[in-house]
Design an enzyme around this catalytic site. Structure first.
Site, PDB file in Angstrom:
ATOM      1  N   ASP A 119       0.812  -1.218   0.000  1.00  0.00           N
ATOM      2  CA  ASP A 119       0.000   0.000   0.000  1.00  0.00           C
ATOM      3  C   ASP A 119       0.851   1.275   0.000  1.00  0.00           C
ATOM      4  O   ASP A 119       1.996   1.274   0.459  1.00  0.00           O
ATOM      5  CB  ASP A 119      -0.893   0.043   1.245  1.00  0.00           C
ATOM      6  CG  ASP A 119      -2.143  -0.796   1.089  1.00  0.00           C
ATOM      7  OD1 ASP A 119      -2.157  -1.688   0.229  1.00  0.00           O
ATOM      8  OD2 ASP A 119      -3.104  -0.567   1.851  1.00  0.00           O
ATOM      9  N   HIS A 265       3.471  -2.242   3.219  1.00  0.00           N
ATOM     10  CA  HIS A 265       3.530  -0.889   2.661  1.00  0.00           C
ATOM     11  C   HIS A 265       4.879  -0.627   1.989  1.00  0.00           C
ATOM     12  O   HIS A 265       5.923  -0.924   2.569  1.00  0.00           O
ATOM     13  CB  HIS A 265       3.304   0.148   3.758  1.00  0.00           C
ATOM     14  CG  HIS A 265       1.943   0.106   4.359  1.00  0.00           C
ATOM     15  ND1 HIS A 265       1.565  -0.852   5.276  1.00  0.00           N
ATOM     16  CD2 HIS A 265       0.849   0.897   4.169  1.00  0.00           C
ATOM     17  CE1 HIS A 265       0.297  -0.654   5.629  1.00  0.00           C
ATOM     18  NE2 HIS A 265      -0.159   0.397   4.973  1.00  0.00           N
TER      19      HIS A 265
END
Length: 295
Positions: A119, A265
């Protein structure tokens, strides 16, 4: 599937802010809302529910837990196929059924399939490092990209696509959509789609920032032809103030089971711990027989 697998709970909170250099991020984890509907699907007038959408939306909901807990029931998903035309974005696709839940699992991709999702990129430092790790192990992942970061990193977006990974819509600026109107939600999606179109990408998947979903978000996903996708394993790598490399590794290896979607992430802050953890847990999961798939 064992009773133990069925009783696994899911970490549903995550947070992340758009990257500003390598400054430490300010994180928060608001709760998502669950919208009830008969059969889990609300039909849009004049639109048929495809088999793929029906398979992706089932009765059980993941439950909130802390990192290190074990997730529950599974859901199936569909593979995203980017469009070759930069002038066509998801905004122009026909409306589909309105979901009442996001997808949490990848049931239809093999008995030990799992999905690794990244992400808050693209990031000029960490996304290339993640790509190198994935290439070294010959696996595919899903990159949930923030539109405002695409323009300055178009070459990286193209590199992600050329390597065979899936690119999805993660809004324009990582806003908490539960505080946005339907029109604002659509704008967040459209602006991200338009940014990704510059790299010949037309996403078919949407991930809500913070894992926060609402009726307006599901309506907007349906109107843009986007499949809402969440996660079932959250090692909290976004919480760099309290979670280190070994914490990330421990949570992933302890909680990941077949069909899980793992949250990581490559943007939104300093991701050195995430990169270091991936170098450890990816080969261990492969050795345990797991098959990484792009969504």
């Amino acid at each position: 599937m064992s009773d133990e697998d069925l009783q696994r709970t899911v970490q549903v909170n995550h947070a992340g802010q758009p990257e500003v250099g390598d400054a430490a991020e300010v994180r928060r984890a608001p709760r998502r809302k669950v919208v009830a509907a008969i059969g889990g699907v609300t039909l849009v007038a004049g639109v048929s529910v495809t088999a793929g959408i029906v398979a992706a939306i089932r009765d059980s909901n993941p439950k909130t837990t802390t990192a290190g807990a074990v997730p529950t029931a599974r859901r199936s998903g569909e593979n995203a196929t980017p469009s070759p035309s930069p002038s066509i974005t998801v905004s122009h696709r026909p409306a589909t059924a309105v979901a009442t839940k996001p997808q949490y699992y990848v049931d239809n991709a093999g008995p030990k399939a799992i999905a690794l999702t990244m992400d808050d990129g693209p990031h000029p430092v960490y996304t290339p490092q993640v790509l190198e790790i994935l290439r070294d192990h010959g696996i595919k992942a899903t990159f949930n990209m923030i539109g405002s970061q695409v323009g300055a990193n178009l070459s990286i977006v193209r590199e992600v696509s050329a390597a065979g990974h899936t690119i999805t819509n993660h809004t324009w600026n990582h806003a908490d959509l539960t505080h946005e109107t339907y029109k604002e939600v659509c704008s967040q999606m459209d602006r991200c789609n338009d940014a990704l179109a510059q790299a010949n990408q037309s996403p078919s998947i949407f991930r809500a920032p913070y894992g926060n979903w609402s009726g307006s978000v599901f309506q907007a996903c349906a109107s843009r032809g986007l499949q809402p996708v969440d996660w079932s394993v959250d090692p909290r790598d976004w919480d760099t103030a309290h979670v280190d490399t070994q914490d990330i590794v421990h949570t992933v290896l302890r909680t990941t089971r077949a069909h899980d979607i793992i949250l990581e992430h490559d943007g939104g802050g300093v991701r050195r711990n995430t990169v270091a953890a991936m170098k450890i847990f990816i080969p261990k999961l492969i050795a345990e027989g797991y098959n990484f798939v792009a969504m």
